[in-house]
Design a protein around this motif. Sequence first.
Motif, PDB file in Angstrom:
ATOM      1  N   VAL A  15      -8.062   0.765  -2.604  1.00 20.19           N
ATOM      2  CA  VAL A  15      -7.880   0.372  -1.441  1.00 20.19           C
ATOM      3  C   VAL A  15      -6.476   0.180  -1.256  1.00 20.19           C
ATOM      4  O   VAL A  15      -5.514   0.672  -0.490  1.00 20.19           O
ATOM      5  N   ARG A  16      -5.747  -0.848  -2.205  1.00 23.75           N
ATOM      6  CA  ARG A  16      -4.500  -1.209  -2.094  1.00 23.75           C
ATOM      7  C   ARG A  16      -4.074  -1.406  -3.514  1.00 23.75           C
ATOM      8  O   ARG A  16      -4.707  -1.947  -4.370  1.00 23.75           O
TER       9      ARG A  16
ATOM     10  N   ARG B 105     -10.635   3.168   3.816  1.00 25.29           N
ATOM     11  CA  ARG B 105     -10.732   2.881   2.540  1.00 25.29           C
ATOM     12  C   ARG B 105     -11.657   1.749   2.222  1.00 25.29           C
ATOM     13  O   ARG B 105     -12.658   1.686   1.297  1.00 25.29           O
TER      14      ARG B 105
ATOM     15  N   TRP C 226      -5.621   5.387  -6.789  1.00 21.11           N
ATOM     16  CA  TRP C 226      -6.679   5.576  -5.957  1.00 21.11           C
ATOM     17  C   TRP C 226      -7.430   4.120  -5.937  1.00 21.11           C
ATOM     18  O   TRP C 226      -7.694   3.595  -7.020  1.00 21.11           O
TER      19      TRP C 226
ATOM     20  N   GLU D 203       0.232   5.043   1.212  1.00 24.00           N
ATOM     21  CA  GLU D 203      -0.301   5.788   2.419  1.00 24.00           C
ATOM     22  C   GLU D 203      -0.808   7.171   1.663  1.00 24.00           C
ATOM     23  O   GLU D 203       0.156   7.897   0.983  1.00 24.00           O
TER      24      GLU D 203
ATOM     25  N   ILE E 134     -15.246   2.897   2.689  1.00 22.32           N
ATOM     26  CA  ILE E 134     -15.604   3.661   1.720  1.00 22.32           C
ATOM     27  C   ILE E 134     -16.211   2.708   0.452  1.00 22.32           C
ATOM     28  O   ILE E 134     -17.077   3.024  -0.239  1.00 22.32           O
ATOM     29  N   MET E 135     -15.010   1.705   0.376  1.00 28.30           N
ATOM     30  CA  MET E 135     -15.385   0.874  -0.755  1.00 28.30           C
ATOM     31  C   MET E 135     -16.838   0.372  -0.523  1.00 28.30           C
ATOM     32  O   MET E 135     -17.553  -0.101  -1.581  1.00 28.30           O
TER      33      MET E 135
ATOM     34  N   SER F 293     -11.106  -4.659  -3.664  1.00 30.16           N
ATOM     35  CA  SER F 293     -10.331  -3.761  -2.992  1.00 30.16           C
ATOM     36  C   SER F 293      -8.775  -3.586  -3.665  1.00 30.16           C
ATOM     37  O   SER F 293      -7.796  -2.892  -3.050  1.00 30.16           O
TER      38      SER F 293
ATOM     39  N   GLY G 283       1.015  -1.261   0.068  1.00 32.88           N
ATOM     40  CA  GLY G 283       0.094   0.000  -0.021  1.00 32.88           C
ATOM     41  C   GLY G 283       1.099   1.265   0.092  1.00 32.88           C
ATOM     42  O   GLY G 283       2.092   1.296   0.378  1.00 32.88           O
TER      43      GLY G 283
ATOM     44  N   ASP H   1      -5.827   3.489   7.788  1.00 31.23           N
ATOM     45  CA  ASP H   1      -5.954   3.870   6.477  1.00 31.23           C
ATOM     46  C   ASP H   1      -6.833   2.859   5.575  1.00 31.23           C
ATOM     47  O   ASP H   1      -7.844   3.008   4.943  1.00 31.23           O
ATOM     48  N   ALA H   2      -6.218   1.579   6.042  1.00 27.63           N
ATOM     49  CA  ALA H   2      -6.966   0.309   5.183  1.00 27.63           C
ATOM     50  C   ALA H   2      -8.257   0.174   5.796  1.00 27.63           C
ATOM     51  O   ALA H   2      -9.386   0.081   4.796  1.00 27.63           O
TER      52      ALA H   2
END
Lengths: 167, 383
Positions: B116-117, B24, B114, B11, B27-28, B106, B9, B20-21
């Motif tokens: 998740v990872r 995200r 942009w 940041e 949101i996902m 993800s 990832g 952070d994960a």
Amino acid sequence: MATEVLWWIFAVAIVGVSAGVVFSRSVIHSAIFLILSMVGVGAMYLLLMVEFLAIVQLLIYGGAVTVLILLALMLTRMGAGGAAQKVDGPQMPFALLAGGGILAILVGVAVSTSWPGDVDDQPTGISIELISEKLFQDFGAPFVIASALLLVALVGAIILARQEDAD
Amino acid sequence: MSEVLNPFGSEIFGIWNWLDAIIRVVIMVTVMTVVVMYLIYGERKIVARFQQRLGPTRTGPAGLLQSFADALKLVGKEDLRPKRADRWVFEFAPFATFVPVFITLSILPFAQDWGVRNLPLGLFFMISALGLEIVGVMMAGLGSGNKFALLGAVRAAAQMISYEIPLVLSLLAVVMIAGTLDLNQMALQQDRYPYVILQPLAFLIFFTAMLSELHRAPFDIPVAESEIVGGYFVEYSGIRWSMFMLSEYAAMWGFSIFGAVVFLGGWQFPMGEDWGWGWQLALTMGKSLAFIFVMLWVRATVPRLRIDQLMSFCWKVLLPMSLVQILANGFILVYGGPYWLLTLTSSLGAAVLVAIIMRQAFRRSSTKTLVGAYRTQLQVPAP
């Protein structure tokens, strides 16, 4: 330290679900335990920082276990729910012999081999390029032979499974 | 453990990696749920227009709230479990179907850096995670204790495992040109022309195999309502059934974004990164929605295939074509041929594929094929 704790957690989990594969009484449960065991081995590869092998583990065995379920359904006579079936018959001692023999050979080979790069606390990150070089250049012939063997096994399994229809 | 996962990832918010994960992922999940609801609404509307109907019009303006109403209804429904079902297998099957779809979402790049990872092996990870979806389908079919569910699951297994091979091979053809498995890098390389121009044959094979992996028409044999009353999820109701729907539509969306990134240039083509991430996001979404629209178009137009047609199409047409594509790519790339040669060979292959499909589609029905012979000569024993 954290890696070591995780290693032990996964090791115990893998042994546990592998026991589940052997001792559960229905094919479906065995197969699901088998997938969990494969996922655990994939996590082990992640701990060794070989992401590629971890993903391969999931890719190959996710499909393979599904095929295994299908072949088990084709080869064994059982209901849709995967009802329990008693294991007996004249081939029992031979099955025991084959299983025990393979176990003895694998354990013997694993113990007697001196593994290269066996360093404590030193995960070895292996790139895809290295794996592909080894697989397709250094060991090209064994790779082709192994794939031919797998193909023969696959065709044989299909022929065995189809014969039941002809009875 | 964090030092193991860190390379995966980059940041963005400048906070701890795990927090952070989590942000995200939340949101996902939210975006995915809303997108899925409007995909269902969109499918009903678009298919209705194709069939000269109106589709949902009553709930909210132009029926826009229909999916929310449906979701509320589904949550309120009773969660039934048949008596013959294998309890744990039955209850965990929806989750086993949903988790692979979710983890594929993800890793997708929605705009430059942009997502998740971002994984260095993103494309490969995507394929392997989608391959695990079949496990949930098998669990649902075999755990239900229902012969229609079993039939649906076995059909799904046969179909998904078969079509996975051309899917992977067609992606491999693109990977040979890109030289990377990183989805972000792959999109970055398509700033001048997308890979669909270089590899139209691989794109056609990918799209066909994708329809099959998603059980969309004309490959919806495992979930055929008119034959096996819905397939592997026939025994599910309420929230568990809606999880199957969620994973089906989320997979559709995820696959569309994946295809858009690999073949259509994702957020890069045609304007480059100059216009900021909002434009990139709109570009990715627009391309994926175009994918989905074509899927719905095909669904509304093409009748369902038979299982033997499906299998022979995969093994006798798609698989050889994708192998030929890889072989041609290999020769051209090793001997340093120009890129227009890739386009030329692949276009020829695509023309051959389309010609084969057209010939089959316009062929007169006969009893000379395998199933025809079976129908006329063998006596089917009475049940």
